[in-house]
Design an enzyme around this catalytic site. Structure first.
Site, PDB file in Angstrom:
ATOM      1  CG  ASP A  68      -2.119   0.947   1.071  1.00  0.00           C
ATOM      2  OD1 ASP A  68      -3.121   0.610   0.435  1.00  0.00           O
ATOM      3  OD2 ASP A  68      -1.993   2.073   1.594  1.00  0.00           O
ATOM      4  CE1 TYR A 101      -5.486   6.685  -0.665  1.00  0.00           C
ATOM      5  CE2 TYR A 101      -5.174   7.146   1.664  1.00  0.00           C
ATOM      6  CZ  TYR A 101      -5.356   6.248   0.635  1.00  0.00           C
ATOM      7  OH  TYR A 101      -5.410   4.912   0.903  1.00  0.00           O
ATOM      8  CG  HIS A 133      -4.359  -4.081   0.189  1.00  0.00           C
ATOM      9  ND1 HIS A 133      -3.898  -3.667  -1.038  1.00  0.00           N
ATOM     10  CD2 HIS A 133      -4.179  -3.025   1.016  1.00  0.00           C
ATOM     11  CE1 HIS A 133      -3.475  -2.420  -0.961  1.00  0.00           C
ATOM     12  NE2 HIS A 133      -3.626  -2.003   0.284  1.00  0.00           N
TER      13      HIS A 133
END
Length: 376
Positions: free
Chosen positions: A175, A300, A356
């Site tokens: 990630d 982000y 993930h």
């Protein structure tokens, strides 16, 4: 640099529990399941367990099982687990988490990676482990404005070399951790021995050429369309989410847990067998009780500002790079040829299971893969 111990603020913990107790579910569509967001039945069960079965003191004790530090790097305090194992300083490994995870993602793999002889391995396979919380996450400091993976790479490199005294080290990430690892390789290659990724975040400066590369990009775009709405919001308007989530621990829990469900490998096991309620709640506490849910989403927006998702024109990672291709529902693993456009691929392994959150979902595979990689 100073030692650190996890201690929940008692007043805030009591206030959060009252907010959980008082939470009222919104109007829900019949048979919602996971189709429209977090399954309301799963969320209700998590809240009930939080109030009547979950022991926050035990969770703090579990988080304190390994030694931790706070190190001042530039203008931020970085929180990190630092375990000097059987390697005794000779094989430092930087493990980097992502969102919506935390340092807690690695809890099941710390002992076997640091002390392999206690877990069926060889002493020479041991690593010194450094597991930092990303800026704005957990107990790490909160930046004054959004920063992304490139800035985090600079901070973590200084943490390793200057604060902890490791002039050269290895790095593993998934990630956002994969993004930070890639930028370490681009900007701080002289400090790195090798990179290990289980997710491709920083893309090569290239266009797809083969049919396999075009098919992969089409599939990746489809999963982004289906599962990536959160990223568009967090990358462009994180305050909008922050206003809605402020002082709403149940809403924050739902936002985080939805991703754990959607990105896990559920082909062979149901969600409840992949992650326990205690695991999901402990991870959530590292956002909720540290007041870092909002600042974690800034990462982000920082990525947008720094343009971290694509390599600068003409550049590639020249550090030897291993890739573990887990069956990750969030984004399919790329073709090896595509990865080689941007990375000096030294090793590729296709993993049979685990999504993930590889270190949590398949800790045995994760540990063995890193041990094998470390021998190279």
């Amino acid at each position: 640099m100073r030692d650190f111990t996890v201690v929940w603020d008692a007043a805030r913990l009591a206030w959060v529990r009252e907010r959980v107790r008082a939470y009222r579910m919104p109007r829900l569509p019949t048979g919602a399941g996971w189709r429209y967001g977090c399954d309301p039945d799963v969320l209700a069960a998590l809240c009930a367990h939080w109030l009547d079965g979950f022991d926050e003191a035990a969770a703090a004790a579990e988080l304190n099982r390994f030694p931790q530090i706070l190190a001042r790097v530039e203008d931020l305090d970085l929180h990190a687990v630092h375990v000097v194992g059987e390697a005794e300083g000779r094989r430092p490994l930087l493990l980097i988490h992502g969102w919506p995870g935390s340092i807690y993602e690695f809890w099941s793999v710390i002992e076997p990676l640091a002390f392999p002889s206690r877990h069926g391995g060889r002493p020479e396979d041991a690593f010194d482990l450094v597991i930092p919380a990303l800026p704005g996450f957990g107990f790490s400091g909160k930046p004054a404005a959004p920063i992304g993976a490139r800035t985090a790479a600079r901070l973590f490199d200084r943490l390793m070399r200057e604060a902890l005294g490791y002039p050269r080290y290895r790095v593993q990430g998934g990630d956002w951790g994969a993004g930070v690892a890639a930028w370490l390789g681009l900007d701080h290659a002289d400090a790195l021995e090798a990179i290990h990724l289980n997710y491709l975040l920083v893309q090569p400066d290239a266009e797809p050429e083969s049919a396999a590369e075009r098919a992969w990009q089409k599939q990746a775009a489809a999963t982004q369309q289906a599962l990536g709405a959160y990223a568009q919001l967090q990358g462009t308007k994180p305050l909008s989410l922050g206003y809605a989530m402020a002082d709403e621990p149940v809403a924050q829990l739902a936002w985080l847990v939805e991703r754990f469900h959607d990105w896990a490998d559920l082909r062979e096991r149901p969600f409840a067998q992949v992650f326990s309620n205690d695991q999901l709640l402990t991870n959530a506490l590292l956002y909720i009780l540290t007041d870092s849910f909002a600042t974690a989403t800034w990462f982000y927006a920082g990525a947008q500002l720094e343009g971290v998702r694509r390599m600068p024109p003409g550049r590639r990672v020249t550090v030897p790079t291993a890739f573990a291709a887990y069956p990750d529902p969030r984004t399919p693993a790329p073709p090896r040829d595509w990865l080689e456009r941007g990375y000096a691929v030294s090793r590729w392994r296709t993993m049979p299971r685990g999504g993930h959150f590889a270190a949590m979902e398949a800790p045995d595979l994760f540990v063995q893969d890193l041990r094998d990689w470390g021998r190279g």
